[in-house]
Motif scaffolding. Structure first.
Motif, mmCIF file in Angstrom:
data_model
loop_
_atom_site.group_PDB
_atom_site.id
_atom_site.type_symbol
_atom_site.label_atom_id
_atom_site.label_comp_id
_atom_site.label_asym_id
_atom_site.label_seq_id
_atom_site.Cartn_x
_atom_site.Cartn_y
_atom_site.Cartn_z
ATOM 1 N N GLY A 296 0.775 -0.979 -0.043
ATOM 2 C CA GLY A 296 -0.063 -0.091 -0.042
ATOM 3 C C GLY A 296 0.900 1.321 0.157
ATOM 4 N N GLY A 297 0.570 1.981 0.988
ATOM 5 C CA GLY A 297 1.345 3.378 1.024
ATOM 6 C C GLY A 297 0.353 4.561 1.536
ATOM 7 N N GLY A 298 0.679 5.555 0.973
ATOM 8 C CA GLY A 298 -0.295 6.860 1.346
ATOM 9 C C GLY A 298 -1.596 6.578 0.715
ATOM 10 N N GLY A 299 -2.327 7.385 1.269
ATOM 11 C CA GLY A 299 -3.838 7.255 0.926
ATOM 12 C C GLY A 299 -4.672 7.947 2.063
ATOM 13 N N TYR A 300 -5.339 9.052 1.639
ATOM 14 C CA TYR A 300 -5.989 9.654 3.084
ATOM 15 C C TYR A 300 -7.413 10.062 3.028
ATOM 16 C CZ TYR A 300 -0.939 9.609 3.643
ATOM 17 O OH TYR A 300 0.443 9.134 3.663
ATOM 18 N N ASN A 301 -7.840 9.453 2.174
ATOM 19 C CA ASN A 301 -9.515 9.534 1.759
ATOM 20 C C ASN A 301 -9.915 7.907 1.907
ATOM 21 O OD1 ASN A 301 -12.050 9.006 0.591
ATOM 22 N ND2 ASN A 301 -11.690 10.997 -0.625
ATOM 23 N N PRO A 302 -10.831 7.757 2.865
ATOM 24 C CA PRO A 302 -10.919 6.251 2.965
ATOM 25 C C PRO A 302 -11.639 5.545 1.943
ATOM 26 C CG PRO A 302 -12.430 7.607 4.432
ATOM 27 C CD PRO A 302 -11.253 8.611 3.958
ATOM 28 N N TRP A 303 -12.379 6.383 1.219
ATOM 29 C CA TRP A 303 -13.332 5.791 0.025
ATOM 30 C C TRP A 303 -12.316 5.325 -1.079
ATOM 31 C CZ3 TRP A 303 -15.760 9.876 2.605
ATOM 32 C CH2 TRP A 303 -17.159 9.394 3.441
ATOM 33 N N SER A 304 -11.417 6.303 -1.369
ATOM 34 C CA SER A 304 -10.680 6.197 -2.714
ATOM 35 C C SER A 304 -9.784 5.363 -2.392
ATOM 36 C CB SER A 304 -9.916 7.651 -3.141
ATOM 37 O OG SER A 304 -9.325 8.327 -1.902
ATOM 38 N N ALA A 305 -8.954 5.528 -1.157
ATOM 39 C CA ALA A 305 -7.915 4.304 -1.010
ATOM 40 C C ALA A 305 -8.617 2.800 -0.855
ATOM 41 C CB ALA A 305 -7.426 4.808 0.691
ATOM 42 N N GLY A 306 -9.509 2.594 -0.019
ATOM 43 C CA GLY A 306 -10.387 1.409 0.012
ATOM 44 C C GLY A 306 -10.634 0.929 -1.125
ATOM 45 N N ARG A 307 -11.300 1.782 -1.989
ATOM 46 C CA ARG A 307 -11.643 1.258 -3.501
ATOM 47 C C ARG A 307 -10.427 0.782 -4.392
ATOM 48 N NH1 ARG A 307 -13.614 5.485 -5.671
ATOM 49 N NH2 ARG A 307 -14.924 4.664 -7.386
ATOM 50 N N LEU A 308 -9.353 1.738 -4.440
ATOM 51 C CA LEU A 308 -8.190 1.687 -5.112
ATOM 52 C C LEU A 308 -7.587 0.182 -4.679
ATOM 53 C CD1 LEU A 308 -5.695 4.174 -5.969
ATOM 54 C CD2 LEU A 308 -5.021 1.886 -5.545
ATOM 55 N N TRP A 309 -7.442 -0.118 -3.486
ATOM 56 C CA TRP A 309 -6.600 -1.177 -3.083
ATOM 57 C C TRP A 309 -7.512 -2.507 -3.160
ATOM 58 C CZ3 TRP A 309 -4.169 1.626 1.895
ATOM 59 C CH2 TRP A 309 -3.228 2.313 1.332
ATOM 60 N N THR A 310 -8.782 -2.272 -3.046
ATOM 61 C CA THR A 310 -9.452 -3.431 -3.431
ATOM 62 C C THR A 310 -9.442 -3.991 -4.830
ATOM 63 O OG1 THR A 310 -11.108 -2.786 -1.554
ATOM 64 C CG2 THR A 310 -11.816 -4.478 -3.162
ATOM 65 N N GLY A 311 -9.229 -2.706 -5.781
ATOM 66 C CA GLY A 311 -9.160 -3.270 -7.131
ATOM 67 C C GLY A 311 -7.774 -3.590 -7.395
ATOM 68 N N VAL A 312 -6.795 -3.367 -6.631
ATOM 69 C CA VAL A 312 -5.435 -3.958 -6.994
ATOM 70 C C VAL A 312 -5.660 -5.415 -6.682
ATOM 71 C CG1 VAL A 312 -3.292 -4.107 -5.792
ATOM 72 C CG2 VAL A 312 -4.183 -1.827 -6.498
ATOM 73 N N TRP A 313 -6.277 -5.800 -5.532
ATOM 74 C CA TRP A 313 -6.679 -7.253 -5.081
ATOM 75 C C TRP A 313 -7.361 -7.840 -6.418
ATOM 76 C CZ3 TRP A 313 -4.240 -11.018 -2.907
ATOM 77 C CH2 TRP A 313 -4.843 -12.011 -2.562
ATOM 78 N N ALA A 314 -8.120 -7.289 -6.736
ATOM 79 C CA ALA A 314 -9.156 -7.969 -7.998
ATOM 80 C C ALA A 314 -8.078 -8.096 -9.317
ATOM 81 C CB ALA A 314 -10.031 -7.012 -8.264
ATOM 82 N N THR A 315 -7.242 -7.066 -9.602
ATOM 83 C CA THR A 315 -6.255 -7.202 -10.670
ATOM 84 C C THR A 315 -5.373 -8.486 -10.456
ATOM 85 O OG1 THR A 315 -6.650 -4.555 -11.033
ATOM 86 C CG2 THR A 315 -4.690 -5.972 -12.172
#
Length: 379
Positions: A296-315
């Motif tokens: 992971g790393g930085g990410g300070y909006n819980p919606w954008s960080a959570g959605r982005l990293w969940t999409g990483v796992w999907a990818t």
């Protein structure tokens, strides 16, 4: 991990390293890391049926002795003592940067980063035979050997690279697409010819390091990008710099620091990327080395960080991103709170119902083309 249990064949499927400590632990009421991030990824992935028990690994907590492979014994001792006493002296604050607004004293100030470090150390062992590991709590790339820096009490990417090398990966490519320069990792490996360190970060953003001219012994590549970087510009960077640099280096392992603060909805940066840009970097790197560790790393909006990293796992797993999330997944996102920020008071309705952002394309500026070409000429 016991040497007898160390994998000697590739992992049969990607593994997800997580821990419940991230659910309740916070750096403080007004700190940027007050928001739930890793727990959101875990809950979203489970709600979507993407995180069965068979792929979930509970992160161990790194012991102090394991941390002193890179961090100084005095610093590790000071961090332990600060957690136990919940206070630091002026001398410790000045020397080790503990108890500052960025790196505050809080109840889990050793246990939480030591758990992230333990996950990255474990990832190196799990990948001994090859495979893919996702560790969203990792990516604390600013930590220095003798001090905390930029919300990072320890430097788990450095420890991950050291662990991968101890477990058979001779050449390692570290790619960092966080909005902030990975200064701690560059400090650790700038003079190591067997480590490629490539960082794409917003120009002029703290810590204001990572100049285009930085080269180390020849395997340091820094691309400071202008504000409002868009998806089309990131595609050029991916295809013209990141992927060719990795291909030329021919690594045994890739570590990708996938900071979620580089997207348009993050409050601490000024870039205009959608989460599609990050997922496309992940997809491009898959298969380029026998071992892939995504942090992971930085990410300070819980919606954008959570959605982005969940999409990483999907990818990483080849899961299709649904156009509309299931009701259980939507409930996870509707339950998030982002206090003290305008985005939290007026969240985009799409943050509750989707994972994929609307693509944010645009013109590719000449300055971006020129800087990519300048760096590409080095390999």
């Amino acid at each position: 991990m016991n040497a007898r249990l160390r994998p000697t064949t590739p992992l049969p499927h990607p593994l997800f390293i997580g821990h419940e400590i991230y659910r309740a632990s916070t750096y403080g009421r007004w700190h940027p890391l007050r928001v739930p991030r890793v727990s959101t990824v875990m809950d979203l992935s489970r709600a979507l049926g993407w995180l069965p028990r068979s792929v979930y690994v509970t992160s161990p907590r790194a012991k102090p002795a394991a941390l002193t492979g890179w961090h100084t014994p005095d610093y590790v001792a000071a961090l332990l003592r600060a957690e136990a006493e919940q206070a630091v002296s002026d001398a410790v604050r000045a020397r080790h940067h503990l108890g500052t607004p960025s790196n505050p004293v809080f109840p889990e100030m050793f246990r939480r980063p030591a758990t992230a470090a333990g996950g990255s150390l474990l990832a190196g062992e799990l990948l001994a035979g090859g495979g893919v590991v996702f560790h969203p709590a990792g990516g604390t790339h600013h930590g220095m050997p003798d001090r905390a820096s930029g919300f990072c009490f320890l430097n788990d990417p450095v420890l991950a690279i050291r662990s991968l090398r101890a477990n058979g990966a001779a050449r390692i490519a570290y790619i960092d697409i966080d909005a902030h320069h990975g200064d701690g990792v560059q400090h650790g490996f700038a003079e190591d010819p067997d480590t490629l360190v490539l960082s794409v970060h917003e120009a002029g953003l703290w810590p204001r390091t990572g100049a285009l001219e930085d080269e180390g012994v020849g395997n340091v590549f820094n691309l400071p990008v202008p504000r409002l970087l868009n998806d089309d510009e990131m595609a050029l960077i991916r295809d013209g710099l990141i992927l060719p640099a990795v291909a030329a280096f021919r690594p045994d392992a890739i570590v990708l620091q996938c900071g979620a603060d580089a997207v348009a909805d993050d409050p601490l940066s000024h870039l205009s990327l959608s989460n599609n840009a990050h997922w496309q970097v992940v997809a491009g790197l898959m298969g380029m080395a026998p071992r892939l560790l995504v942090l992971g790393g930085g990410g300070y909006n819980p919606w954008s960080a959570g959605r982005l990293w969940t999409g990483v796992w999907a990818t990483l797993n080849g899961h299709a991103i649904p156009p509309v999330l299931s009701e259980p997944a939507q409930q996870v996102l509707r339950g998030l709170v982002f206090q003290g920020n305008a985005r939290g008071r007026n969240p985009d309705p799409a943050w509750f119902t989707t994972l994929r952002d609307v693509p944010r394309g645009g013109p590719v500026r000449d300055s971006v083309r020129a800087d990519v070409a300048r760096l590409a000429a080095r390999f």
